[in-house]
Design an enzyme around this catalytic site. Structure first.
Site, PDB file in Angstrom:
ATOM      1  N   GLY A 134       0.828  -1.201   0.000  1.00 39.10           N
ATOM      2  CA  GLY A 134       0.000   0.000   0.000  1.00 39.10           C
ATOM      3  C   GLY A 134       0.861   1.249   0.000  1.00 39.10           C
ATOM      4  O   GLY A 134       2.014   1.232  -0.414  1.00 39.10           O
ATOM      5  N   SER A 135       0.319   2.324   0.503  1.00 41.80           N
ATOM      6  CA  SER A 135       0.994   3.613   0.431  1.00 41.80           C
ATOM      7  C   SER A 135       2.103   3.716   1.477  1.00 41.80           C
ATOM      8  O   SER A 135       2.078   3.048   2.517  1.00 41.80           O
ATOM      9  CB  SER A 135      -0.006   4.746   0.646  1.00 41.80           C
ATOM     10  OG  SER A 135      -0.453   4.762   1.997  1.00 41.80           O
ATOM     11  N   GLU A 152       5.656  -3.274   1.048  1.00 43.54           N
ATOM     12  CA  GLU A 152       5.810  -2.845  -0.355  1.00 43.54           C
ATOM     13  C   GLU A 152       4.970  -1.593  -0.499  1.00 43.54           C
ATOM     14  O   GLU A 152       3.740  -1.653  -0.530  1.00 43.54           O
ATOM     15  CB  GLU A 152       5.360  -3.956  -1.304  1.00 43.54           C
ATOM     16  CG  GLU A 152       5.771  -3.713  -2.747  1.00 43.54           C
ATOM     17  CD  GLU A 152       4.612  -3.242  -3.608  1.00 43.54           C
ATOM     18  OE1 GLU A 152       4.544  -2.007  -3.855  1.00 43.54           O
ATOM     19  OE2 GLU A 152       3.798  -4.066  -4.027  1.00 43.54           O
ATOM     20  N   LEU A 153       5.650  -0.438  -0.556  1.00 43.05           N
ATOM     21  CA  LEU A 153       4.971   0.848  -0.402  1.00 43.05           C
ATOM     22  C   LEU A 153       4.985   1.650  -1.702  1.00 43.05           C
ATOM     23  O   LEU A 153       5.035   1.094  -2.788  1.00 43.05           O
ATOM     24  CB  LEU A 153       5.623   1.616   0.754  1.00 43.05           C
ATOM     25  CG  LEU A 153       5.675   0.841   2.082  1.00 43.05           C
ATOM     26  CD1 LEU A 153       6.409   1.637   3.151  1.00 43.05           C
ATOM     27  CD2 LEU A 153       4.284   0.447   2.554  1.00 43.05           C
ATOM     28  N   CYS A 181       1.954  -0.048  -9.004  1.00 44.09           N
ATOM     29  CA  CYS A 181       2.994   0.463  -8.098  1.00 44.09           C
ATOM     30  C   CYS A 181       4.318   0.676  -8.815  1.00 44.09           C
ATOM     31  O   CYS A 181       5.117   1.511  -8.392  1.00 44.09           O
ATOM     32  CB  CYS A 181       3.176  -0.491  -6.921  1.00 44.09           C
ATOM     33  SG  CYS A 181       3.531  -2.192  -7.392  1.00 44.09           S
TER      34      CYS A 181
END
Length: 288
Positions: free
Chosen positions: A38-39, A60-61, A94
């Site tokens: 996500g963010s 995992e940003l 992403c």
């Protein structure tokens, strides 16, 4: 057994309506690790929430992937790669290409070829097999795209094609190309997550690498060149966990996936993704 109480209110942003579920994951000792995609903003909240329990995280940003197009590349192949990296899933990926830097000598021709391809994209319902660009996820995403276009144009960019929301049911935005974009524009620093391709020039490899690395994020990066020596230099110097050289889709299930800097912790996929869920022990036995 006593538990450590995390800071109050920290999970409101993390899980929203699933407030109690988020607390349970972080506080319950049966849950020994959390993985999150996500963010970066939510990732920071998870880090704070996990700290009282020293609970390991795989994160995992956010991403802000640069593309470097060098004058020695195969230009048609570079355009194909950029189309894939930028417009796959409408830019809502992403590892989507977010900012495109092109060496001055090939900038006009690259821009011409890119605009031809972008103007030919078919926007429509995602269930229609002819559709190439579907809707954005919500109204907020459309508003963000509009803001990024307006900010870039106000900063001196030239709107070559697209640039506005479509007047139809759903959250559709035109595939867009912006030329001569200022390096201070929002779309060069914030993750756009929409079909907007901002393009600007560079003059040499050193400048290109500096521009690419000028971000708090480091999830993915792309480069197009036929110089093998440059390829290895870029592999070393680009600050990204995933690098595609002449490849607009470098991810694959057997290879590690993850980011550097504020794009996350750890890796998914590959053997590294499995190792993240294991503990290493050293056992020494004296039999004498």
């Amino acid at each position: 057994m006593a538990t450590v109480e995390p800071p109050r209110g920290i999970f409101q942003l993390v899980v929203g309506d699933a407030h109690e579920l988020g607390r349970e994951f972080l506080e319950n000792p049966l849950c020994r690790k959390i993985t999150f995609t996500g963010s970066t903003e939510v990732g920071r909240q998870l880090i704070a929430g996990a700290a009282p329990f020293v609970k390991p995280l795989s994160l995992e940003l956010g991403g802000n992937a640069p593309v470097l197009v060098f004058a020695d590349c195969e230009l048609e192949a570079a355009v194909n790669g950029v189309m894939l990296a930028k417009f796959r899933n409408g830019g809502q990926s992403c590892i989507a290409a977010n900012r495109i830097y092109v060496e001055r000598a090939v900038y006009p021709e690259f821009l011409r070829l890119l605009v031809e391809r972008v103007q030919a994209l078919v926007v429509g319902d995602g269930v229609d097999p002819q559709t190439q660009i579907g809707p954005l996820i919500n109204r907020e995403a459309v508003d963000r795209a509009v803001e990024h276009v307006h900010d870039a144009v106000n900063g001196g960019a030239r709107l070559v094609c697209g640039g506005k929301a479509l007047r139809r049911a759903g959250f559709f935005f035109e595939p867009t190309v912006l030329a001569n974009v200022s390096r201070n524009s929002l779309c060069m620093f914030e993750e756009t997550f929409s079909p907007i391709a901002p393009v600007t020039m560079f003059d040499n490899e050193r400048e290109a690498v500096e521009l690419a690395n000028n971000s708090i994020h480091g999830l993915a990066a792309y480069a197009f060149t036929r110089d093998l020596r440059r390829t290895f230099r870029l592999a070393e110097s680009l600050e990204a966990g995933v690098i595609g050289i002449n490849d607009g889709l470098p991810t694959t299930s057997q290879c590690p996936f993850g980011g550097m800097k504020q794009s996350g912790w750890g890796r998914e996929l590959g053997s590294e993704g499995l190792e993240a869920f294991l503990e290493t022990k050293h056992v020494s036995i004296d039999l004498e």
